[in-house]
Design a protein around this motif. Structure first.
Motif, PDB file in Angstrom:
ATOM      1  N   UNK A 174      -9.253   2.441  16.590  1.00 51.82           N
ATOM      2  CA  UNK A 174     -10.162   1.640  17.001  1.00 51.82           C
ATOM      3  C   UNK A 174     -10.312   0.138  16.109  1.00 51.82           C
ATOM      4  N   UNK A 175     -10.136   0.442  14.926  1.00 47.04           N
ATOM      5  CA  UNK A 175     -10.126  -1.077  14.173  1.00 47.04           C
ATOM      6  C   UNK A 175      -8.820  -1.779  14.175  1.00 47.04           C
ATOM      7  N   UNK A 176      -7.677  -0.966  14.175  1.00 43.08           N
ATOM      8  CA  UNK A 176      -6.578  -1.879  14.162  1.00 43.08           C
ATOM      9  C   UNK A 176      -5.808  -1.797  15.598  1.00 43.08           C
ATOM     10  N   UNK A 177      -6.071  -1.295  16.393  1.00 40.72           N
ATOM     11  CA  UNK A 177      -5.405  -1.497  17.981  1.00 40.72           C
ATOM     12  C   UNK A 177      -4.167  -0.250  17.783  1.00 40.72           C
ATOM     13  N   UNK A 178      -3.850   0.342  16.534  1.00 41.01           N
ATOM     14  CA  UNK A 178      -2.784   1.013  16.602  1.00 41.01           C
ATOM     15  C   UNK A 178      -3.214   2.373  17.356  1.00 41.01           C
ATOM     16  N   UNK A 179      -2.352   2.874  17.944  1.00 44.82           N
ATOM     17  CA  UNK A 179      -2.597   4.376  18.949  1.00 44.82           C
ATOM     18  C   UNK A 179      -2.900   5.431  17.967  1.00 44.82           C
ATOM     19  N   UNK A 180      -3.932   6.179  18.186  1.00 38.94           N
ATOM     20  CA  UNK A 180      -4.291   7.175  17.487  1.00 38.94           C
ATOM     21  C   UNK A 180      -3.026   8.348  17.084  1.00 38.94           C
ATOM     22  N   UNK A 181      -2.298   8.229  18.554  1.00 39.28           N
ATOM     23  CA  UNK A 181      -0.970   9.269  18.356  1.00 39.28           C
ATOM     24  C   UNK A 181      -0.031   8.379  17.470  1.00 39.28           C
ATOM     25  N   UNK A 182       0.165   7.136  17.405  1.00 37.30           N
ATOM     26  CA  UNK A 182       1.449   6.679  16.565  1.00 37.30           C
ATOM     27  C   UNK A 182       0.796   6.529  15.197  1.00 37.30           C
ATOM     28  N   UNK A 183      -0.553   6.556  14.877  1.00 32.17           N
ATOM     29  CA  UNK A 183      -1.130   6.751  13.673  1.00 32.17           C
ATOM     30  C   UNK A 183      -1.061   8.169  13.178  1.00 32.17           C
ATOM     31  N   UNK A 184      -1.159   8.918  13.626  1.00 33.15           N
ATOM     32  CA  UNK A 184      -0.951  10.450  13.399  1.00 33.15           C
ATOM     33  C   UNK A 184       0.872  10.633  13.156  1.00 33.15           C
ATOM     34  N   UNK A 185       1.639   9.770  13.759  1.00 36.55           N
ATOM     35  CA  UNK A 185       3.030  10.272  13.545  1.00 36.55           C
ATOM     36  C   UNK A 185       3.470   9.451  12.066  1.00 36.55           C
ATOM     37  N   UNK A 186       2.689   8.348  11.807  1.00 38.10           N
ATOM     38  CA  UNK A 186       2.721   7.338  10.916  1.00 38.10           C
ATOM     39  C   UNK A 186       2.420   8.240   9.547  1.00 38.10           C
ATOM     40  N   UNK A 187       1.389   9.205   9.663  1.00 39.59           N
ATOM     41  CA  UNK A 187       0.752   9.742   8.561  1.00 39.59           C
ATOM     42  C   UNK A 187       1.837  11.162   8.247  1.00 39.59           C
ATOM     43  N   UNK A 188       2.459  11.653   9.645  1.00 43.24           N
ATOM     44  CA  UNK A 188       3.055  12.906   9.265  1.00 43.24           C
ATOM     45  C   UNK A 188       4.525  12.819   9.077  1.00 43.24           C
ATOM     46  N   UNK A 189       4.816  11.403   8.881  1.00 42.05           N
ATOM     47  CA  UNK A 189       6.359  10.954   8.638  1.00 42.05           C
ATOM     48  C   UNK A 189       7.248  11.194   9.821  1.00 42.05           C
ATOM     49  N   UNK A 190       6.629  11.276  10.894  1.00 37.82           N
ATOM     50  CA  UNK A 190       7.397  11.315  12.374  1.00 37.82           C
ATOM     51  C   UNK A 190       7.794   9.969  12.849  1.00 37.82           C
ATOM     52  N   UNK A 191       6.942   9.156  12.275  1.00 32.26           N
ATOM     53  CA  UNK A 191       7.228   7.481  12.780  1.00 32.26           C
ATOM     54  C   UNK A 191       7.038   6.442  11.332  1.00 32.26           C
ATOM     55  N   UNK A 192       7.810   5.727  11.353  1.00 36.78           N
ATOM     56  CA  UNK A 192       7.778   4.665  10.210  1.00 36.78           C
ATOM     57  C   UNK A 192       6.932   3.296  10.785  1.00 36.78           C
ATOM     58  N   UNK A 193       5.981   2.799   9.974  1.00 39.22           N
ATOM     59  CA  UNK A 193       5.107   2.112  10.185  1.00 39.22           C
ATOM     60  C   UNK A 193       6.019   0.621   9.951  1.00 39.22           C
ATOM     61  N   UNK A 194       6.028  -0.399  10.648  1.00 42.91           N
ATOM     62  CA  UNK A 194       6.447  -1.894  10.256  1.00 42.91           C
ATOM     63  C   UNK A 194       5.779  -2.360   9.252  1.00 42.91           C
ATOM     64  N   UNK A 195       6.137  -3.305   8.473  1.00 43.39           N
ATOM     65  CA  UNK A 195       5.324  -3.985   7.265  1.00 43.39           C
ATOM     66  C   UNK A 195       4.087  -4.589   7.832  1.00 43.39           C
ATOM     67  N   UNK A 196       4.141  -5.327   9.145  1.00 45.20           N
ATOM     68  CA  UNK A 196       2.919  -5.861   9.550  1.00 45.20           C
ATOM     69  C   UNK A 196       1.689  -4.927   9.845  1.00 45.20           C
ATOM     70  N   UNK A 197       2.335  -3.784  10.608  1.00 46.11           N
ATOM     71  CA  UNK A 197       1.383  -2.818  11.016  1.00 46.11           C
ATOM     72  C   UNK A 197       0.722  -2.029   9.787  1.00 46.11           C
ATOM     73  N   UNK A 198       1.665  -1.864   8.765  1.00 43.20           N
ATOM     74  CA  UNK A 198       1.130  -1.072   7.618  1.00 43.20           C
ATOM     75  C   UNK A 198       0.184  -2.024   6.954  1.00 43.20           C
ATOM     76  N   UNK A 199       0.245  -3.115   6.916  1.00 40.87           N
ATOM     77  CA  UNK A 199      -0.534  -4.285   6.231  1.00 40.87           C
ATOM     78  C   UNK A 199      -1.749  -4.255   6.894  1.00 40.87           C
ATOM     79  N   UNK A 200      -2.027  -4.201   8.258  1.00 42.05           N
ATOM     80  CA  UNK A 200      -3.217  -3.952   9.155  1.00 42.05           C
ATOM     81  C   UNK A 200      -3.674  -2.917   8.843  1.00 42.05           C
TER      82      UNK A 200
END
Length: 251
Positions: free
Chosen positions: A21-47
């Motif tokens: 909710x703070x960043x506008x990144x979907x919870x599903x995408x955030x879960x994928x980033x944390x588990x390594x199934x998806x790679x966050x872009x630099x701008x997304x990671x900084x956000x």
């Protein structure tokens, strides 16, 4: 970077839903980033790091772990690029004379001090030349078994607050956390808390002549640091809490 982002989020006690909710990144995408199934872009990671309030050092670590270049430098204070910073710190210190002022880094190491601090140490009967000549860590100096806490009239009040503040800061500073772990076995009970009646916490010290010197403090830090070293620095200004203390420092 899987463990890095997840660990930062959990250390801030922020749920995936709240971070989403703070960043506008979907919870599903955030879960994928944390588990390594998806790679966050630099701008997304900084956000995400912005939303978590990550320190500059944590931001660099997270960016490096994700395969990106670090965003923040870590220059030595004596580097040529830091000359304006040194000048600002010197101005703050010397403008505060004859009252003590000191610059501390994130682990409470003494970086710079003014003549007022040397004067205070002399009033306390301490070897100012020896203490200020070499590496000096304020937490070690206060909390070691034969430490400066013995000079505090209000030892329980001061030590309790100082330890609590350092513990809060250590949540995001691994080296400070390691220092507190080192000091913890040697701690003794603070004893009975005595309040001064002032609207701020007073530091009351026994001078070598038996007089009680009383101070309160204020901190200065840089507003928007982009360098890791600079972000860690804080200036502590001690102010006399009574006229007797002011007179003793001026003498």
């Amino acid at each position: 970077m899987t463990a890095t982002l997840a660990a930062l989020r959990k250390s801030r006690r922020v749920s995936q839903l709240e971070l989403s909710l703070r960043t506008g990144v979907s919870q599903r995408h955030l879960s994928c980033i944390e588990t390594g199934r998806s790679r966050a872009g630099r701008e997304t990671l900084i956000a995400l790091l912005d939303a978590l309030g990550a320190t500059l050092q944590e931001r660099n670590q997270a960016l490096l772990a994700a395969g990106y270049a670090p965003a923040h430098t870590e220059r030595a204070l004596d580097a040529p690029e830091m000359a304006p910073v040194r000048a600002a710190l010197e101005q703050l210190l010397y403008a505060h004379d004859p009252t003590p002022a000191l610059v501390l880094d994130g682990e409470y190491n003494l970086v710079m001090a003014n003549a007022g601090l040397a004067r205070l140490l002399e009033l306390l009967g301490l070897p100012a030349d020896h203490l200020l000549a070499g590496p000096f860590n304020l937490l070690r100096a206060v909390f070691r078994p034969d430490g400066l806490r013995a000079l505090c009239v209000n030892e329980a009040e001061l030590c309790g607050e100082m330890w609590a503040r350092a513990s809060r800061e250590a949540e995001h500073l691994p080296r400070l956390r390691a220092l507190l772990d080192e000091l913890r076995p040697s701690l003794r009970p603070w004893g009975t808390v005595e309040t001064s009646g002032l609207p701020v916490l007073a530091l009351r010290l026994r001078a070598v002549d038996g007089q009680t010197l009383s101070f309160f403090s204020a901190f200065t830090s840089f507003g928007t640091p982009l360098d890791i070293t600079l972000a860690s620095l804080k200036v502590e200004h001690l102010f006399p809490a009574d006229e007797a203390t002011r007179f003793a420092l001026a003498g």
